[in-house]
Design a protein around this motif. Structure first.
Motif, short mmCIF file in Angstrom:
data_model
loop_
_atom_site.label_atom_id
_atom_site.label_comp_id
_atom_site.label_asym_id
_atom_site.label_seq_id
_atom_site.Cartn_x
_atom_site.Cartn_y
_atom_site.Cartn_z
N GLU A 79 26.23 40.26 40.34
CA GLU A 79 27.32 39.44 40.88
C GLU A 79 28.64 39.75 40.18
O GLU A 79 29.69 39.81 40.83
N MET A 80 28.61 39.95 38.87
CA MET A 80 29.81 40.30 38.13
C MET A 80 30.35 41.65 38.59
O MET A 80 31.55 41.81 38.80
N GLN A 81 29.47 42.61 38.78
CA GLN A 81 29.91 43.93 39.25
C GLN A 81 30.49 43.84 40.65
O GLN A 81 31.48 44.52 40.96
N HIS A 82 29.89 43.02 41.50
CA HIS A 82 30.41 42.87 42.86
C HIS A 82 31.81 42.26 42.83
O HIS A 82 32.70 42.69 43.56
N THR A 83 31.99 41.25 41.98
CA THR A 83 33.31 40.61 41.86
C THR A 83 34.34 41.59 41.34
O THR A 83 35.47 41.66 41.86
N LEU A 84 33.98 42.36 40.32
CA LEU A 84 34.92 43.34 39.77
C LEU A 84 35.22 44.44 40.78
O LEU A 84 36.37 44.89 40.89
N ARG A 85 34.23 44.86 41.52
CA ARG A 85 34.45 45.90 42.53
C ARG A 85 35.41 45.41 43.61
O ARG A 85 36.31 46.13 44.06
N ALA A 86 35.23 44.15 44.02
CA ALA A 86 36.14 43.58 45.03
C ALA A 86 37.56 43.48 44.48
O ALA A 86 38.54 43.74 45.20
N ALA A 87 37.70 43.12 43.20
CA ALA A 87 39.04 43.03 42.61
C ALA A 87 39.69 44.40 42.51
O ALA A 87 40.90 44.55 42.76
N ILE A 88 38.91 45.41 42.18
CA ILE A 88 39.46 46.77 42.09
C ILE A 88 39.87 47.27 43.46
O ILE A 88 40.93 47.90 43.63
N GLU A 89 39.06 46.99 44.48
CA GLU A 89 39.39 47.42 45.84
C GLU A 89 40.66 46.77 46.36
O GLU A 89 41.40 47.36 47.13
N LYS A 90 40.94 45.53 45.93
CA LYS A 90 42.16 44.84 46.36
C LYS A 90 43.37 45.23 45.53
O LYS A 90 44.48 44.77 45.80
N GLY A 91 43.13 46.05 44.49
CA GLY A 91 44.24 46.53 43.68
C GLY A 91 44.66 45.61 42.57
O GLY A 91 45.73 45.78 41.99
N GLN A 92 43.85 44.64 42.23
CA GLN A 92 44.20 43.73 41.15
C GLN A 92 43.86 44.38 39.81
O GLN A 92 42.82 45.02 39.66
N PRO A 93 44.74 44.23 38.82
CA PRO A 93 44.44 44.81 37.51
C PRO A 93 43.36 43.99 36.81
O PRO A 93 43.27 42.78 36.95
N LEU A 94 42.53 44.71 36.03
CA LEU A 94 41.47 44.04 35.30
C LEU A 94 41.97 43.63 33.92
O LEU A 94 42.54 44.45 33.20
N PRO A 95 41.79 42.39 33.54
CA PRO A 95 42.18 41.97 32.19
C PRO A 95 41.34 42.69 31.13
O PRO A 95 40.16 42.98 31.35
N THR A 96 41.94 42.98 29.99
CA THR A 96 41.23 43.70 28.94
C THR A 96 40.08 42.88 28.36
O THR A 96 39.07 43.45 27.96
N ASP A 97 40.21 41.56 28.34
CA ASP A 97 39.13 40.74 27.80
C ASP A 97 37.88 40.78 28.68
O ASP A 97 36.76 40.68 28.19
N VAL A 98 38.07 40.97 30.00
CA VAL A 98 36.91 41.10 30.90
C VAL A 98 36.18 42.41 30.61
O VAL A 98 34.95 42.44 30.53
N ILE A 99 36.94 43.47 30.43
CA ILE A 99 36.34 44.78 30.13
C ILE A 99 35.63 44.73 28.77
O ILE A 99 34.52 45.25 28.61
N GLU A 100 36.25 44.08 27.78
CA GLU A 100 35.63 43.98 26.46
C GLU A 100 34.37 43.15 26.50
O GLU A 100 33.38 43.48 25.84
#
Length: 125
Positions: free
Chosen positions: A32-53
């Motif tokens: 579910e987390m990967q799906h949410t991140l994939r959808a955010a990337i496809e919409k062009g939203q930047p990923l916060p560094t704390d999410v990546i960490e």
């Protein structure tokens, strides 16, 4: 399968079911987390560094003294529960006490080892 075979196997089946359910829940949450991140990337939203960490930290977390101590205490409690169960069942069949105490020695030994690791662990919280 007959009931005579299922009764002795039921503790092992229960352990497998609990571990399997926890693993399934963890995999489901990661998907579910990967799906949410994939959808955010496809919409062009930047990923916060704390999410990546936090995602990279969940992949490999170094063992900490607190986690070792917590696991040791839990295993000692499981061992005490098994021993108490054997003590309660020994009123019906006296020989069951020794079998349960022998079985309780396994998580107790591992629990003491984790408590020892918590003392010597360099990663204090």
């Amino acid at each position: 399968m007959e009931a005579e075979l299922l009764i002795p196997l039921s503790p092992f089946i229960m352990i497998i079911a609990v571990v399997g359910f926890q693993t399934w829940q963890k995999v489901k949450a990661q998907k579910e987390m990967q799906h949410t991140l994939r959808a955010a990337i496809e919409k062009g939203q930047p990923l916060p560094t704390d999410v990546i960490e936090s995602m990279s930290a969940s992949i490999h977390r170094p063992p900490s003294a607190t986690r070792d101590m917590r696991l040791g205490v839990i295993l000692l409690a499981v061992s005490a529960g098994i021993a108490l169960c054997g003590g309660a069942l020994s009123f019906f069949a006296e020989e069951t006490l020794y079998a349960f105490l022998a079985f309780a020695a396994i998580p107790a030994t591992v629990g003491v080892a984790f408590l020892g690791l918590s003392v010597f662990n360099k990663n204090k919280d």
